[in-house]
Motif scaffolding. Structure first.
Motif, PDB file in Angstrom:
ATOM      1  N   ALA A 575       0.838  -1.200   0.000  1.00  8.65           N
ATOM      2  CA  ALA A 575       0.000   0.000   0.000  1.00  8.65           C
ATOM      3  C   ALA A 575       0.877   1.256   0.000  1.00  8.65           C
ATOM      4  O   ALA A 575       0.578   2.241  -0.682  1.00  8.65           O
ATOM      5  N   THR A 576       1.980   1.230   0.749  1.00  6.77           N
ATOM      6  CA  THR A 576       2.903   2.367   0.771  1.00  6.77           C
ATOM      7  C   THR A 576       3.570   2.547  -0.587  1.00  6.77           C
ATOM      8  O   THR A 576       3.751   3.672  -1.067  1.00  6.77           O
ATOM      9  N   ILE A 577       3.942   1.434  -1.225  1.00  7.82           N
ATOM     10  CA  ILE A 577       4.587   1.499  -2.552  1.00  7.82           C
ATOM     11  C   ILE A 577       3.638   2.155  -3.557  1.00  7.82           C
ATOM     12  O   ILE A 577       4.022   3.065  -4.304  1.00  7.82           O
ATOM     13  N   ILE A 578       2.365   1.709  -3.578  1.00  5.33           N
ATOM     14  CA  ILE A 578       1.401   2.250  -4.541  1.00  5.33           C
ATOM     15  C   ILE A 578       1.163   3.737  -4.274  1.00  5.33           C
ATOM     16  O   ILE A 578       1.073   4.550  -5.199  1.00  5.33           O
ATOM     17  N   SER A 579       1.064   4.132  -3.002  1.00  6.79           N
ATOM     18  CA  SER A 579       0.857   5.542  -2.667  1.00  6.79           C
ATOM     19  C   SER A 579       2.002   6.404  -3.175  1.00  6.79           C
ATOM     20  O   SER A 579       1.797   7.486  -3.730  1.00  6.79           O
ATOM     21  N   SER A 580       3.237   5.901  -3.016  1.00  4.57           N
ATOM     22  CA  SER A 580       4.406   6.646  -3.495  1.00  4.57           C
ATOM     23  C   SER A 580       4.391   6.780  -5.010  1.00  4.57           C
ATOM     24  O   SER A 580       4.700   7.836  -5.559  1.00  4.57           O
ATOM     25  N   VAL A 581       4.016   5.704  -5.702  1.00  2.00           N
ATOM     26  CA  VAL A 581       3.959   5.737  -7.173  1.00  2.00           C
ATOM     27  C   VAL A 581       2.903   6.743  -7.639  1.00  2.00           C
ATOM     28  O   VAL A 581       3.115   7.501  -8.598  1.00  2.00           O
ATOM     29  N   LEU A 582       1.742   6.773  -6.963  1.00  3.70           N
ATOM     30  CA  LEU A 582       0.684   7.698  -7.379  1.00  3.70           C
ATOM     31  C   LEU A 582       1.090   9.148  -7.159  1.00  3.70           C
ATOM     32  O   LEU A 582       0.653  10.039  -7.895  1.00  3.70           O
ATOM     33  N   VAL A 583       1.936   9.411  -6.161  1.00  2.00           N
ATOM     34  CA  VAL A 583       2.464  10.769  -5.980  1.00  2.00           C
ATOM     35  C   VAL A 583       3.306  11.159  -7.193  1.00  2.00           C
ATOM     36  O   VAL A 583       3.222  12.270  -7.725  1.00  2.00           O
ATOM     37  N   ASP A 584       4.158  10.205  -7.670  1.00  7.70           N
ATOM     38  CA  ASP A 584       4.994  10.481  -8.842  1.00  7.70           C
ATOM     39  C   ASP A 584       4.146  10.717 -10.086  1.00  7.70           C
ATOM     40  O   ASP A 584       4.540  11.483 -10.984  1.00  7.70           O
ATOM     41  N   LEU A 585       2.992  10.053 -10.177  1.00 11.72           N
ATOM     42  CA  LEU A 585       2.146  10.148 -11.381  1.00 11.72           C
ATOM     43  C   LEU A 585       1.025  11.174 -11.216  1.00 11.72           C
ATOM     44  O   LEU A 585       0.092  11.210 -12.022  1.00 11.72           O
ATOM     45  N   GLU A 586       1.074  11.993 -10.171  1.00  3.84           N
ATOM     46  CA  GLU A 586      -0.049  12.877  -9.850  1.00  3.84           C
ATOM     47  C   GLU A 586      -0.407  13.803 -11.011  1.00  3.84           C
ATOM     48  O   GLU A 586      -1.575  13.976 -11.353  1.00  3.84           O
ATOM     49  N   LEU A 587       0.610  14.381 -11.688  1.00  2.00           N
ATOM     50  CA  LEU A 587       0.338  15.314 -12.783  1.00  2.00           C
ATOM     51  C   LEU A 587      -0.353  14.599 -13.947  1.00  2.00           C
ATOM     52  O   LEU A 587      -1.341  15.099 -14.504  1.00  2.00           O
ATOM     53  N   THR A 588       0.133  13.387 -14.299  1.00  2.00           N
ATOM     54  CA  THR A 588      -0.482  12.636 -15.407  1.00  2.00           C
ATOM     55  C   THR A 588      -1.916  12.237 -15.057  1.00  2.00           C
ATOM     56  O   THR A 588      -2.810  12.271 -15.908  1.00  2.00           O
ATOM     57  N   VAL A 589      -2.148  11.876 -13.795  1.00  2.00           N
ATOM     58  CA  VAL A 589      -3.500  11.504 -13.369  1.00  2.00           C
ATOM     59  C   VAL A 589      -4.447  12.690 -13.515  1.00  2.00           C
ATOM     60  O   VAL A 589      -5.581  12.559 -14.000  1.00  2.00           O
ATOM     61  N   GLN A 590      -3.984  13.878 -13.135  1.00  2.00           N
ATOM     62  CA  GLN A 590      -4.826  15.067 -13.253  1.00  2.00           C
ATOM     63  C   GLN A 590      -5.089  15.416 -14.709  1.00  2.00           C
ATOM     64  O   GLN A 590      -6.211  15.765 -15.091  1.00  2.00           O
ATOM     65  N   GLN A 595      -9.396   7.866 -12.908  1.00  5.05           N
ATOM     66  CA  GLN A 595      -9.958   7.422 -11.641  1.00  5.05           C
ATOM     67  C   GLN A 595      -9.206   6.149 -11.232  1.00  5.05           C
ATOM     68  O   GLN A 595      -9.237   5.163 -11.966  1.00  5.05           O
ATOM     69  N   ILE A 596      -8.566   6.204 -10.075  1.00  7.79           N
ATOM     70  CA  ILE A 596      -7.742   5.083  -9.622  1.00  7.79           C
ATOM     71  C   ILE A 596      -8.280   4.576  -8.290  1.00  7.79           C
ATOM     72  O   ILE A 596      -8.390   5.333  -7.322  1.00  7.79           O
ATOM     73  N   GLU A 597      -8.629   3.288  -8.266  1.00  5.48           N
ATOM     74  CA  GLU A 597      -9.177   2.662  -7.062  1.00  5.48           C
ATOM     75  C   GLU A 597      -8.173   1.637  -6.548  1.00  5.48           C
ATOM     76  O   GLU A 597      -7.778   0.728  -7.285  1.00  5.48           O
ATOM     77  N   VAL A 598      -7.742   1.799  -5.300  1.00  5.93           N
ATOM     78  CA  VAL A 598      -6.740   0.909  -4.701  1.00  5.93           C
ATOM     79  C   VAL A 598      -7.393   0.164  -3.540  1.00  5.93           C
ATOM     80  O   VAL A 598      -7.855   0.780  -2.574  1.00  5.93           O
ATOM     81  N   GLY A 599      -7.453  -1.152  -3.641  1.00 10.57           N
ATOM     82  CA  GLY A 599      -8.018  -1.963  -2.575  1.00 10.57           C
ATOM     83  C   GLY A 599      -6.990  -2.262  -1.495  1.00 10.57           C
ATOM     84  O   GLY A 599      -5.872  -1.732  -1.478  1.00 10.57           O
ATOM     85  N   ALA A 600      -7.368  -3.155  -0.572  1.00 14.11           N
ATOM     86  CA  ALA A 600      -6.449  -3.566   0.494  1.00 14.11           C
ATOM     87  C   ALA A 600      -5.309  -4.370  -0.117  1.00 14.11           C
ATOM     88  O   ALA A 600      -5.527  -5.296  -0.892  1.00 14.11           O
ATOM     89  N   LEU A 601      -4.077  -4.004   0.250  1.00 10.87           N
ATOM     90  CA  LEU A 601      -2.886  -4.662  -0.304  1.00 10.87           C
ATOM     91  C   LEU A 601      -2.066  -5.262   0.830  1.00 10.87           C
ATOM     92  O   LEU A 601      -1.980  -4.700   1.933  1.00 10.87           O
ATOM     93  N   PRO A 602      -1.423  -6.409   0.582  1.00  5.97           N
ATOM     94  CA  PRO A 602      -0.682  -7.101   1.639  1.00  5.97           C
ATOM     95  C   PRO A 602       0.729  -6.537   1.824  1.00  5.97           C
ATOM     96  O   PRO A 602       1.183  -5.667   1.082  1.00  5.97           O
ATOM     97  N   MET A 603       1.420  -7.097   2.807  1.00  2.00           N
ATOM     98  CA  MET A 603       2.846  -6.831   3.007  1.00  2.00           C
ATOM     99  C   MET A 603       3.614  -8.046   2.508  1.00  2.00           C
ATOM    100  O   MET A 603       3.249  -9.183   2.805  1.00  2.00           O
TER     101      MET A 603
END
Length: 731
Positions: A575-590, A595-603
């Motif tokens: 979940a932390t990895i995906i959050s960091s990646v989405l920060v890097d892609l924030e401009l492209t997402v905007q 619309q990006i939906e992230v479910g529960a992710l394991p460790m």
């Protein structure tokens, strides 16, 4: 006004013919040296009949003043559009302004010399809709004669060649770019023709590999410039490719070359591919070379180290063996160990459970598996083991040490077992304890027997002390063996570190000339910023090509770094990895409205940098390959699956009972399922560079990261229905 006399309809050349014939009929020819139509020579009327009734561009320049006649199709050759025609019958010197001076001179030369002239791919400046443009035409000029055989004018036919000229220029630019890529390729590339095996091309890497300059190779025969290769069979290989058309490929082939002033043996990987000419004859051989010397030398050094280790194990005075892999395959066992097991060399290369089935139910398989998992050594003394020797199960006692061995990534790959048979000492100790119990029960009158038994105990203790000294000596030998093993592991670590430094330096050296190209290109673009010229467009294309090359080199470096295993044993929250990646892609997402939906992710256990690269590539692709008419919709979910539920294409390098499947699903353009294996190969693309940017390395990096972590990746998709990429990681 048309002259009176014979009606216009009586002249066939004035019937039909389009707008230019209409202008011809309306023009007052009585005011020109040609006079009315009835005075026009038959040869002129015949030629004009051909001209005006032709769909091909044609023109005629007639008489002393070279009066101009042309049909509708000829207007673009004069730089005219519909409604912009110059008056017919004008002298050539008035028809051709400054840009047409060459045409006027050619017409005069043809009329004077009475010899035809062909001008190919001449530029014609036109101004359609107020926008200046340049078209290209090929003109044919031929003299025209009167019915009396006298030269009277010049007949012109032409063909527009704009597309052909532009295509040729593009081909020339592409060829120039291809030659630049060829010369800067990171592998040796050469082109050898069938004629005496003559070098036609050789890039910098090839020249450096064989220690020759390009001007020493080009145009010279293979064995003339490399005489030391005579008798080594390479000329025969080249001829075989030319004669049979079959590709030749080999790895780590020894070659003796004269390099740096002396003969030197190196190792190369080569590929020989026939390139046939358009005529289908022998063509040329494309030669691709890679220097494999470092790889071969390192492997030989590793083999020597392993051989020394094997000798140490086999000659060790104590029982020693090596278990490799989680299945504990017996790779090496010395004779002392084989004698203890009561087995021959047939147990080598077998799993421990198959070689010594009597150990099932005893604690040792579980203990070894725990050591393989934790990487912690284990030592104990006097442990009972039931072994089957000569068909009989008998209990033995051992002092033993289990020490895990790690590879260059820090992962355990083997366990070394050193054991000392202390059965006699343990049995003696047991007898001693039994004797002491009996001594306590004996009465005082048995004192003499106690003294005698005490003397026996002293002898046994002396033997035990001797055995302990032997054990101490053996332990010193074990320490020496361990030091040598640690030295070997250190050599492997330094080798990998050197390879990684080499990759960094190679990337830097390749990026530096590209940066210079881009910097000088920026300077040139600044200088010509106000000029709408072909040169400015070429600069832009050069900048784009340099940028693509820079991206390709950077992606190749990332791929080479990913290919070296990292420590994948630490816990990583996805979940932390995906959050960091989405920060890097924030401009492209905007920008895309995704619309990006992230479910529960394991460790999972892994390398956070590599896992971040994997999901960055997958999410970037989902945003890039979107439907043009709708915003991207991306879902990231996870589920647990057993090893039996893995798809057939997923073959982990280490098998566990449970895996996590992380799905990245989108509603993009999708792809045909038949390409699912191809997309994970390096440099493989399903779309052209003009449609979607990229180097074709991203999904190859994803697959390498998944494999590094003991898992895999696959995908399902249909064109126009989106795609789902599934990553499998050990739980």
């Amino acid at each position: 006004m048309v002259s009176t006399g014979t009606p216009v309809q009586a002249y066939a050349f004035l019937n039909g013919g389009g707008e230019m014939v209409a202008q011809l009929r309306a023009y007052d020819w009585t005011q020109t040296p040609l006079g009315p139509f009835e005075r026009w020579p038959a040869s002129l009327r015949t030629t004009l009949g051909i001209l005006f009734h032709s769909q091909s561009p044609m023109a005629l320049f007639w008489g002393d003043e070279l009066r101009c006649f042309y049909n509708d199709a000829y207007r673009p050759a004069l730089g005219q559009a519909s409604g912009q025609a110059r008056p017919l019958g004008s002298p050539a010197r008035e028809v051709f302004t400054d840009p047409g001076v060459e045409m006027y001179g050619v017409i005069n030369r043809v009329l004077t010399s009475q010899e035809a002239v062909l001008l190919e791919n001449r530029p014609v400046h036109i101004d359609p809709n107020g926008r200046p443009e340049v078209a290209y035409w090929t003109f044919s000029y031929s003299p025209v004669y009167t019915e009396f055989g006298l030269p009277a004018g010049v007949f012109v036919t032409c063909t527009e060649t704009t597309q052909a000229v532009l295509t040729q220029r593009q081909l020339d630019a592409s060829k120039k770019q291809a030659l630049a890529v060829f010369d800067q390729a990171p592998v040796g590339v050469a082109l050898i023709s069938a004629d005496r095996l003559t070098f036609q091309l050789a890039n910098q890497c090839c020249c450096a590999l064989i220690d020759r300059q390009a001007d020493q190779l080009i145009g010279r025969a293979f064995l003339d410039v490399l005489p030391e290769l005579a008798g080594q069979g390479f000329d025969d290989l080249l001829m075989n490719v030319l004669e049979t058309g079959l590709m030749q490929r080999a790895e780590e082939v020894p070659v003796t070359l004269r390099r740096h002033g002396q003969l030197e043996t190196i190792y190369i990987d080569y590929t020989l591919q026939l390139l046939r000419s358009d005529a289908g004859d022998h063509g040329e051989v494309l030669v691709m070379l890679t220097d494999a010397t470092t790889r071969v030398v390192n492997r030989q050094a590793l083999a020597e180290t392993e051989a020394r280790f094997r000798v140490l194990v086999e000659e060790a005075p104590v029982a020693t063996c090596l278990f490799v892999g989680r299945e504990l395959r017996i790779e090496v066992a010395n004779q002392v160990m084989l004698n203890i097991w009561g087995k021959g060399n047939g147990v080598l290369n077998k799993p421990l459970a198959d070689a010594l089935p009597e150990l099932n139910g005893q604690p040792f398989p579980e203990l070894l598996d725990r050591i393989y998992t934790t990487g912690e050594p284990y030592a104990t003394i006097g442990v009972p083991i039931d072994l089957s020797v000569d068909g009989k199960v008998k209990r033995h006692y051992f002092d033993f040490t289990y020490k895990p061995l790690r590879d260059t990534t820090g992962a355990v790959y083997a366990i070394i077992d050193m054991a000392i048979d202390v059965t006699e000492q343990v049995l003696a100790k047991q007898k001693l304890e039994e004797s002491e119990n009996r001594y306590r029960l004996l009465s005082a009158e048995l004192e003499v027997q106690v003294q005698a038994r005490t003397a026996e105990l002293e002898v046994a203790n002396e033997e035990l002390r001797g055995s302990n000294e032997e054990i101490a000596a053996s332990n010193e030998e074990y320490a020496v063996i361990n030091e040598e093993l640690e030295e070997a592991n250190g050599l492997l670590l330094r080798s990998n570190d050197s390879l990684e430094k080499f990759a960094y330096v190679a990337s830097h050296d390749l990026q530096e000339p590209l940066r210079k190209i881009q910097q000088f290109g920026d300077l040139l673009k600044t200088r010509y910023a106000d000029a709408a010229t072909e040169e400015f467009r070429y600069l832009e294309r050069m900048q784009l090509a340099a940028s693509r090359m820079s991206t390709l080199i950077r992606d190749l470096l990332n791929f080479s770094r990913i290919s070296v295993h990292r420590d994948t044993s630490g816990p990583v929250p996805l979940a932390t990895i995906i959050s960091s990646v989405l920060v890097d892609l924030e401009l492209t997402v905007q920008e895309t409205g995704a619309q990006i939906e992230v479910g529960a992710l394991p460790m999972v256990a892994g390398d956070p940098l590599q896992l971040g690269q994997l999901f960055l590539n997958l999410l970037s692709n989902a945003l890039k390959f979107r439907q043009p008419d709708q915003p991207p919709c991306i879902r990231v979910t996870s589920a647990a699956v057993t090893a039996h539920e893995l798809p057939p294409s997923i073959r982990p390098n280490r098998l566990v009972n449970l895996y996590y499947r992380i799905d990245v699903a989108d509603n993009g353009i999708g792809f045909d399922d038949k390409y699912v294996d191809r997309i994970f190969q390096i440099f493989q693309r399903l779309h052209g560079k003009s449609a979607y940017t990229g180097t074709g390395i991203g999904l190859a990096i994803c697959e390498r990261v998944a494999i590094n972590h003991g898992g895999g990746i696959t995908a399902v998709s249909q064109p126009g229905q989106g795609a789902t990429f599934s990553v499998y990681l050990p739980a």
